[in-house]
Design an enzyme around this catalytic site. Sequence first.
Site, short mmCIF file in Angstrom:
data_model
loop_
_atom_site.label_atom_id
_atom_site.label_comp_id
_atom_site.label_asym_id
_atom_site.label_seq_id
_atom_site.Cartn_x
_atom_site.Cartn_y
_atom_site.Cartn_z
N LYS A 17 0.85 -1.21 0.00
CA LYS A 17 0.00 0.00 0.00
C LYS A 17 0.87 1.24 0.00
CE LYS A 17 0.47 1.26 4.62
NZ LYS A 17 1.19 2.44 5.12
N PRO A 102 9.50 -4.11 0.42
CA PRO A 102 10.54 -3.79 1.40
C PRO A 102 9.97 -3.65 2.80
CG PRO A 102 10.27 -2.01 -0.22
CD PRO A 102 9.37 -3.12 -0.64
N MET A 103 10.80 -4.01 3.79
CA MET A 103 10.34 -3.97 5.18
C MET A 103 10.73 -2.64 5.82
SD MET A 103 10.79 -7.84 6.44
CE MET A 103 12.53 -7.81 6.61
N GLN A 104 10.03 -2.29 6.89
CA GLN A 104 10.21 -0.99 7.58
C GLN A 104 10.18 0.15 6.57
OE1 GLN A 104 13.71 -1.28 10.23
NE2 GLN A 104 12.12 -1.39 11.81
N ALA A 105 9.22 0.04 5.63
CA ALA A 105 9.17 0.98 4.52
C ALA A 105 7.88 1.81 4.53
CB ALA A 105 9.28 0.22 3.20
N MET A 107 5.04 0.48 3.69
CA MET A 107 4.27 -0.05 2.56
C MET A 107 3.35 -1.20 2.96
SD MET A 107 7.16 0.21 -0.40
CE MET A 107 6.02 -0.24 -1.71
N GLY A 108 3.22 -1.44 4.25
CA GLY A 108 2.22 -2.39 4.75
C GLY A 108 2.53 -3.85 4.49
N GLY A 110 4.07 -6.32 6.15
CA GLY A 110 3.76 -7.25 7.23
C GLY A 110 2.25 -7.39 7.43
N SER A 111 1.53 -6.27 7.33
CA SER A 111 0.07 -6.30 7.50
C SER A 111 -0.58 -7.06 6.35
CB SER A 111 -0.49 -4.87 7.51
OG SER A 111 0.06 -4.14 8.57
N ASP A 144 -3.12 -2.01 9.93
CA ASP A 144 -3.47 -1.91 8.50
C ASP A 144 -4.04 -3.19 7.92
OD1 ASP A 144 -2.61 0.73 8.29
OD2 ASP A 144 -0.55 0.13 7.86
#
Length: 293
Positions: A17, A102-105, A107-108, A110-111, A144
């Site tokens: 997202k 990408p993580m810790q970005a 962009m959701g 993990g959610s 999210d």
Amino acid sequence: MRSRWIGSALVVDAPAKLNLSLSVLGRRPDGYHELETVMVSVGLYDTLVIEPHDDRLELTCEGESGTLPGDDSNLVMRAAALLKSTAGVKHGAVMRLIKRIPMQAGMGGGSSDAAAALVGLNAFWDLRLSSSELHPLAAQLGSDINFFLDSPPLAICRGRGEVVEPQPLACPLWFVIAKPDRGLSTAAVFRQLDLADCGRADSRAIVDAAAQGHPGLIANLLSNDLQRPSRELSPEISDLLDRLQAMSLFRAQMTGSGSACFGVAAHREQATRAARRLKQQGVKDVFVARTAV
Ligand code: C5P
């Protein structure tokens, strides 16, 4: 959330997202912040592959995941365990998560992965829970995840992000997305936030521009209250935003609590050109994506 069967495996594509606007309305007694945000689903996907197993749940992660553990701290495992216990499922599942978002970005990723686990395992175990039965589980797990359960192309989300109101999007939107080497922790960004600077985004105006199919107008209305604290924590974000603003794109902004930033392009070619230039400038994580359909 797109899914398909390949033999006895169910393959679920979990989109990313972007936040077109994000307004922080205040701090709540539970420590979270009340938000109003306009989000789009974009066609950059993690993939969750679900296969039969004995009664246990297992997860392995590959791709961009770096050190992402597949243990009980992983949101996918927490979603799977919550669904299994809520629905009283005896079977297990072995899951493989292929990370591309990408993580810790902001962009959701993990959610979206957690939503993929809820939607995917609901189908895989043939539980037939309705969307309205899955939403409370999503809300328990994080902020999210509710958005990704249905992954509307565009929605206004309120509360902690869990109250999702899908809205029409009359045209596809093209984005060039780039992430600095370093990610940011959501909690750290909220700690850095000054509430006096917040709450002025006009979600309604963005939604109206989306309904009319005006990418340029949408871009003019971009806003994100978390951008200033994130820039204070990470000079790389300011540098990346400057680079994006210097390209021939409508406008650029950070997504969520960062650290990824995006520019809105008039069309695919413009986004691709900007992505090529960013790569030439040495930015490693660069993506071209459009709103998911
Ligand atoms: O939702 P998530 O658990 O990823 O959020 C991480 C942290 O960010 C929370 O523990 C909270 O400190 C902060 N946060 C917030 N308000 C929100 C979302 C997150 O204060 N709406």
